[in-house]
Motif scaffolding. Sequence first.
Motif, PDB file in Angstrom:
ATOM      1  N   SER A  40       0.815  -1.217   0.000  1.00  0.00           N
ATOM      2  CA  SER A  40       0.000   0.000   0.000  1.00  0.00           C
ATOM      3  C   SER A  40       0.849   1.267   0.000  1.00  0.00           C
ATOM      4  O   SER A  40       0.376   2.341  -0.349  1.00  0.00           O
ATOM      5  CB  SER A  40      -0.975   0.016   1.186  1.00  0.00           C
ATOM      6  OG  SER A  40      -0.314   0.341   2.381  1.00  0.00           O
TER       7      SER A  40
ATOM      8  N   ALA B 259      -3.882   2.724  -1.115  1.00  0.00           N
ATOM      9  CA  ALA B 259      -5.056   1.997  -0.627  1.00  0.00           C
ATOM     10  C   ALA B 259      -6.034   2.993  -0.024  1.00  0.00           C
ATOM     11  O   ALA B 259      -5.640   3.845   0.777  1.00  0.00           O
ATOM     12  CB  ALA B 259      -4.656   0.964   0.427  1.00  0.00           C
TER      13      ALA B 259
ATOM     14  N   SER C  33      -0.119   4.445   4.158  1.00  0.00           N
ATOM     15  CA  SER C  33       0.577   4.422   2.864  1.00  0.00           C
ATOM     16  C   SER C  33       1.706   5.440   2.825  1.00  0.00           C
ATOM     17  O   SER C  33       2.791   5.158   2.303  1.00  0.00           O
ATOM     18  CB  SER C  33      -0.405   4.691   1.715  1.00  0.00           C
ATOM     19  OG  SER C  33      -1.351   3.652   1.609  1.00  0.00           O
TER      20      SER C  33
END
Length: 244
Positions: free
Chosen positions: A139, A144, A151
């Motif tokens: 991620s 994400a 992230s």
Amino acid sequence: MSEATTAPSAGRSVLVTGGNRGIGLAIAKAFLANGDKVAVTYRSESELPEGVLGVKADVTDEASVDAAFAQVEAAHGPVEVLVANAGITKDTLLMRMSEDDFTSVIDTNLTGAFRVIKRASKGMIRLRKGRVVLISSVSGLYGAPGQINYSASKSGMVGMARSLTRELGSRGITANVVAPGFITTDMTAELPEATQKQYLASVPAARFGSAEEVANVVRWIASDEAAYISGAVIPVDGGLGMGH
């Protein structure tokens, strides 16, 4: 164990932050099986395998990190392999994310990695050797929804490893990033079933990974065989991120 039966990269002082469960614990076990002297940091007490030294530490506190390193150094010698794995999540959509949701995740995951790397680098520079492995996430590269904080913290590890490589590469120190995808752990098991199915549908390997599969890659990237690899990002995600 005699020198004849010991692999060249075994018997080192290894520290895994957040190594008392999930991926961190699997990494600790992999190094232990390799013949290394393994220590892990933890925030809450938990049962550890025989032979693993547990030290309580809060990666958001510099004094706590320093005290933990002092314990490990007294028992195993200067840390030669550091795995920055400690991390938290506070997932929520951007419009609902509080400032604390964002800053606390950054402070633990990214600034926490900075604190332990800075402390470990002192001994590595003196030894003129060392391995730093940062546990990121797919991620951090792929993105994400609901994970802007997470992230960002995991993406930041890439710049950290690459800057560290340029600073300390001539001292025999490597710094690499391992980016797991959807790995079956207690943390991921808490995700809603619909979310798990959505992730599974996007994984070309058509399955979730195991913590042991991540651990094997971490052990290898910290080995003598990988001495000429630094600043790399290695995905362990069944093709989910496709090298993003």
